[in-house]
Design a protein around this motif. Structure first.
Motif, PDB file in Angstrom:
ATOM      1  N   ALA A  53      11.443 -12.470 -15.255  1.00 28.57           N
ATOM      2  CA  ALA A  53      11.622 -11.919 -16.601  1.00 28.57           C
ATOM      3  C   ALA A  53      10.881 -10.594 -16.741  1.00 28.57           C
ATOM      4  N   ASP A  54       9.661 -10.507 -16.193  1.00 27.20           N
ATOM      5  CA  ASP A  54       8.899  -9.258 -16.260  1.00 27.20           C
ATOM      6  C   ASP A  54       9.651  -8.123 -15.548  1.00 27.20           C
ATOM      7  N   ILE A  55      10.261  -8.462 -14.410  1.00 27.31           N
ATOM      8  CA  ILE A  55      10.997  -7.444 -13.645  1.00 27.31           C
ATOM      9  C   ILE A  55      12.238  -6.982 -14.412  1.00 27.31           C
ATOM     10  N   LEU A  56      12.972  -7.905 -15.000  1.00 27.87           N
ATOM     11  CA  LEU A  56      14.168  -7.541 -15.763  1.00 27.87           C
ATOM     12  C   LEU A  56      13.819  -6.672 -16.967  1.00 27.87           C
ATOM     13  N   GLU A  57      12.664  -6.918 -17.556  1.00 26.12           N
ATOM     14  CA  GLU A  57      12.242  -6.104 -18.708  1.00 26.12           C
ATOM     15  C   GLU A  57      11.964  -4.662 -18.313  1.00 26.12           C
ATOM     16  N   GLN A  58      11.643  -4.420 -17.037  1.00 28.42           N
ATOM     17  CA  GLN A  58      11.369  -3.067 -16.571  1.00 28.42           C
ATOM     18  C   GLN A  58      12.623  -2.342 -16.103  1.00 28.42           C
ATOM     19  N   THR A  67      13.442  -1.221  -7.202  1.00 26.34           N
ATOM     20  CA  THR A  67      13.962  -1.570  -5.878  1.00 26.34           C
ATOM     21  C   THR A  67      15.062  -2.609  -5.962  1.00 26.34           C
ATOM     22  N   ILE A  68      14.849  -3.658  -6.724  1.00 26.55           N
ATOM     23  CA  ILE A  68      15.847  -4.735  -6.825  1.00 26.55           C
ATOM     24  C   ILE A  68      17.151  -4.219  -7.420  1.00 26.55           C
ATOM     25  N   SER A  69      17.064  -3.228  -8.312  1.00 26.09           N
ATOM     26  CA  SER A  69      18.278  -2.641  -8.898  1.00 26.09           C
ATOM     27  C   SER A  69      19.158  -1.999  -7.832  1.00 26.09           C
ATOM     28  N   GLU A  70      18.540  -1.556  -6.719  1.00 24.60           N
ATOM     29  CA  GLU A  70      19.277  -0.875  -5.659  1.00 24.60           C
ATOM     30  C   GLU A  70      19.793  -1.832  -4.588  1.00 24.60           C
ATOM     31  N   MET A  71      19.400  -3.096  -4.644  1.00 24.40           N
ATOM     32  CA  MET A  71      19.781  -4.043  -3.600  1.00 24.40           C
ATOM     33  C   MET A  71      21.234  -4.479  -3.724  1.00 24.40           C
ATOM     34  N   ASP A  72      21.787  -4.923  -2.613  1.00 29.94           N
ATOM     35  CA  ASP A  72      23.117  -5.527  -2.619  1.00 29.94           C
ATOM     36  C   ASP A  72      23.091  -6.773  -3.492  1.00 29.94           C
ATOM     37  N   SER A  73      24.198  -7.034  -4.191  1.00 31.79           N
ATOM     38  CA  SER A  73      24.204  -8.116  -5.175  1.00 31.79           C
ATOM     39  C   SER A  73      23.872  -9.477  -4.569  1.00 31.79           C
ATOM     40  N   HIS A  74      24.340  -9.737  -3.348  1.00 39.82           N
ATOM     41  CA  HIS A  74      24.080 -11.048  -2.741  1.00 39.82           C
ATOM     42  C   HIS A  74      22.591 -11.246  -2.454  1.00 39.82           C
ATOM     43  N   ILE A 117       7.472  -8.708  -3.166  1.00 39.95           N
ATOM     44  CA  ILE A 117       7.777  -8.472  -4.585  1.00 39.95           C
ATOM     45  C   ILE A 117       6.645  -8.992  -5.471  1.00 39.95           C
ATOM     46  N   GLU A 118       6.063 -10.109  -5.091  1.00 36.47           N
ATOM     47  CA  GLU A 118       4.971 -10.674  -5.890  1.00 36.47           C
ATOM     48  C   GLU A 118       3.685  -9.852  -5.791  1.00 36.47           C
ATOM     49  N   SER A 119       3.606  -8.966  -4.798  1.00 34.25           N
ATOM     50  CA  SER A 119       2.376  -8.202  -4.594  1.00 34.25           C
ATOM     51  C   SER A 119       2.453  -6.776  -5.141  1.00 34.25           C
ATOM     52  N   ILE A 120       3.601  -6.377  -5.683  1.00 30.30           N
ATOM     53  CA  ILE A 120       3.729  -5.025  -6.237  1.00 30.30           C
ATOM     54  C   ILE A 120       3.926  -5.119  -7.745  1.00 30.30           C
ATOM     55  N   THR A 121       3.940  -3.983  -8.413  1.00 35.65           N
ATOM     56  CA  THR A 121       4.088  -3.985  -9.870  1.00 35.65           C
ATOM     57  C   THR A 121       5.520  -4.312 -10.269  1.00 35.65           C
ATOM     58  N   PRO A 122       5.712  -4.893 -11.442  1.00 35.70           N
ATOM     59  CA  PRO A 122       7.075  -5.165 -11.911  1.00 35.70           C
ATOM     60  C   PRO A 122       7.938  -3.912 -11.995  1.00 35.70           C
ATOM     61  N   GLU A 123       7.319  -2.751 -12.301  1.00 35.60           N
ATOM     62  CA  GLU A 123       8.082  -1.503 -12.382  1.00 35.60           C
ATOM     63  C   GLU A 123       8.683  -1.142 -11.027  1.00 35.60           C
ATOM     64  N   ASP A 124       7.845  -1.208  -9.948  1.00 43.37           N
ATOM     65  CA  ASP A 124       8.340  -0.907  -8.606  1.00 43.37           C
ATOM     66  C   ASP A 124       9.371  -1.943  -8.168  1.00 43.37           C
ATOM     67  N   ALA A 125       9.118  -3.198  -8.485  1.00 43.36           N
ATOM     68  CA  ALA A 125      10.051  -4.259  -8.116  1.00 43.36           C
ATOM     69  C   ALA A 125      11.400  -4.056  -8.802  1.00 43.36           C
ATOM     70  N   GLU A 152       0.810  -1.214   0.000  1.00 42.40           N
ATOM     71  CA  GLU A 152       0.000   0.000   0.000  1.00 42.40           C
ATOM     72  C   GLU A 152       0.846   1.268   0.000  1.00 42.40           C
ATOM     73  N   ASN A 153       1.998   1.234   0.683  1.00 43.73           N
ATOM     74  CA  ASN A 153       2.817   2.451   0.754  1.00 43.73           C
ATOM     75  C   ASN A 153       4.102   2.337  -0.059  1.00 43.73           C
ATOM     76  N   PHE A 154       4.225   1.276  -0.860  1.00 46.89           N
ATOM     77  CA  PHE A 154       5.489   1.007  -1.549  1.00 46.89           C
ATOM     78  C   PHE A 154       5.859   2.145  -2.500  1.00 46.89           C
ATOM     79  N   ASP A 155       4.877   2.676  -3.219  1.00 49.06           N
ATOM     80  CA  ASP A 155       5.198   3.690  -4.222  1.00 49.06           C
ATOM     81  C   ASP A 155       5.497   5.053  -3.604  1.00 49.06           C
TER      82      ASP A 155
END
Length: 479
Positions: free
Chosen positions: A113-118, A91-98, A80-88, A54-57
């Protein structure tokens, strides 16, 4: 149809109608649009915030990534499964690699795949590089054809080169466009494509070879009807090849104070751009690698690295350190008789070795830092070593005299005091010269100059310090 007619047709297509550039730029998201309040005002609020769909965006992707990393893997997957691929994707782009690898590898391949496309193509390529082969193949098979081609194009480049960190979503223009036509085309690209806000426009010819680079300011301030080719300056275009080491790319961007640097192939064709935000990541990454490498730790190691992996990376250098310690101990063993006759030698000799090591560490840090910002040629390398040796000599003289006075006051033995001061000064000189030489030698051998330099330096200053001090003591005091 002639080449000129083809290019005019291409120019007309680029200059097709749409909104004004200022409106398009307003439509483009800017970090300041939803910039968070200053840290001192929001510290506790961010710490106490509960991240949910609800407050992710309303949360900046970097802050969302921090919160996500604090969750269990199950909670991460559910969110991650409950938010849009764009938001995911943001966020995932900013995470630590591990954390990122662990999360992506556990996601449903279709969702991954949907997330990587965004993601921006360069970020998506980085994620694919981090995954294991089987996981990568499962995700790549599910990518859309166009996205797959763009991401895979970047994936083929070495991640440590300009090609591996460049972005392919850029503003590319024909030099025969007019300024107002260029503005119209730029507006349309920003409107219709998910590209980063551009800093420059890149002029290419019919063979996609880079002709020049223009700032958006130059285009916006040009009179309507003026051709872009008339805005080209006489200064050569600063660019890099796709296989240029990313550290060198960072050095060039910092040297020329550019916001982006074009990447070309060996025929001069335009491939993409490395932007300043990528360079900030590179500089941070290289600084961390140098710091960790100096002491023999894994150069990509963090507190989140699996402990077995850390053991495997550290253990070899610890074994090398053991071997060096054995060599230093063997030097002491040679003078076992001298130590037995004059026990105070065992008390004083660690001081000599320690000061030599400290002097060397100072030189080592200066040279590694210099190598991180520029390439030293033979002449500069000799000058750097000579400079550090002079500094080591002067420091050695000052510290040696001070230690001579203290040793004489404590022991009342003038010869021992002179031996102590001289040995300490010589070892500080040797340590400074060795600290400057070791990273330069490793660089010349094609190795990382920071890789375990500290271990080799310690071995040299320990063995030399013990040998110089005990040897001089044996010669002047016991014979």
């Amino acid at each position: 149809m002639s080449d000129t007619e083809n290019r005019e047709e291409k120019s007309e297509a680029q200059a097709s109608e749409g909104l004004g550039l200022d409106e398009a730029m307003k439509a483009q998201h800017h970090p300041m649009d939803d910039a968070p309040m200053p840290q001192e005002e929001r510290g506790e609020e961010q710490d106490d915030m509960v991240l949910d769909p609800e407050n992710f965006d309303t949360v900046h992707p970097a802050d969302a990534a921090d919160h996500l990393e604090q969750m269990s893997l199950g909670q991460q997957l559910a969110l991650i499964e409950s938010i849009t691929p764009e938001d995911a994707a943001a966020t995932i782009s900013e995470m630590d690699s591990h954390h990122r690898v662990e999360l992506i590898s556990r996601l449903n391949p279709e969702l991954a795949a949907d997330i990587l496309e965004q993601m921006y193509p360069d970020d998506a390529a980085d994620v694919l590089h981090e995954l294991e082969d089987t996981q990568r193949e499962r995700i790549v098979r599910r990518l859309q054809k166009e996205d797959k081609a763009e991401i895979w194009h970047l994936y083929r480049y070495d991640p440590d080169t300009a090609g591996g960190v460049m972005n392919t979503d850029n503003i590319v223009l024909d030099p025969i466009l007019t300024a107002d036509q260029a503005i119209t085309f730029i507006r349309r690209q920003i409107e219709n494509e998910d590209i980063e806000i551009p800093y420059y426009a890149y002029l290419v010819d019919e063979d996609d070879k880079l002709v020049s680079v223009l700032s958006l300011r130059d285009i916006l301030l040009s009179k309507p009807g003026r051709l872009l080719k008339d805005l080209i300056s006489d200064q050569p275009v600063i660019s890099v090849r796709f296989d240029t080491d990313k550290e060198e790319v960072a050095h060039l961007l910092r040297r020329y104070n550019y916001l982006a640097l074009p990447v070309l192939d060996y025929e001069g064709r335009f491939l993409g751009v490395v932007t300043h935000d990528d360079v900030m990541d590179i500089i941070h990454e290289e600084a961390s690698e140098d710091m960790l490498g100096m002491v023999g730790a894994g150069q990509d190691e963090t507190v989140d690295t699996p402990w077995r992996s850390s053991v495997a990376k550290r253990l070899p250098w610890l074994l090398v350190n053991i071997a060096n310690s054995v060599l230093a101990a063997s030097v002491v063993h040679v003078f076992e008789g001298s130590i037995a006759q004059m026990a105070i030698l065992a008390v004083l000799m660690p001081i000599v070795a320690n000061q030599g090591g400290n002097s060397g560490q100072q030189s080592l840090a200066v040279i590694i830092r210099q190598l991180a910002v520029e390439t030293l040629d033979k002449k500069k390398s000799v000058h750097a070593v000579a400079r550090e040796a002079r500094i080591g000599l002067m420091n050695g003289v000052v510290i040696g005299l001070l230690v001579f006075c203290v040793a004489y006051l404590v022991t009342g033995n003038g010869v021992l005091a002179r031996v102590m001061g001289a040995a300490l000064g010589l070892n500080m000189l040797l340590g400074a010269a060795a600290g400057a030489t070791i990273p330069l030698m490793l660089k010349r051998m094609g190795r990382d100059p920071a890789q375990a330099s500290s271990i080799f330096l310690t071995a040299i200053t320990d063995m030399a310090g013990f040998f110089i001090f005990l040897g001089m003591a044996t010669f002047f005091l016991l014979h």
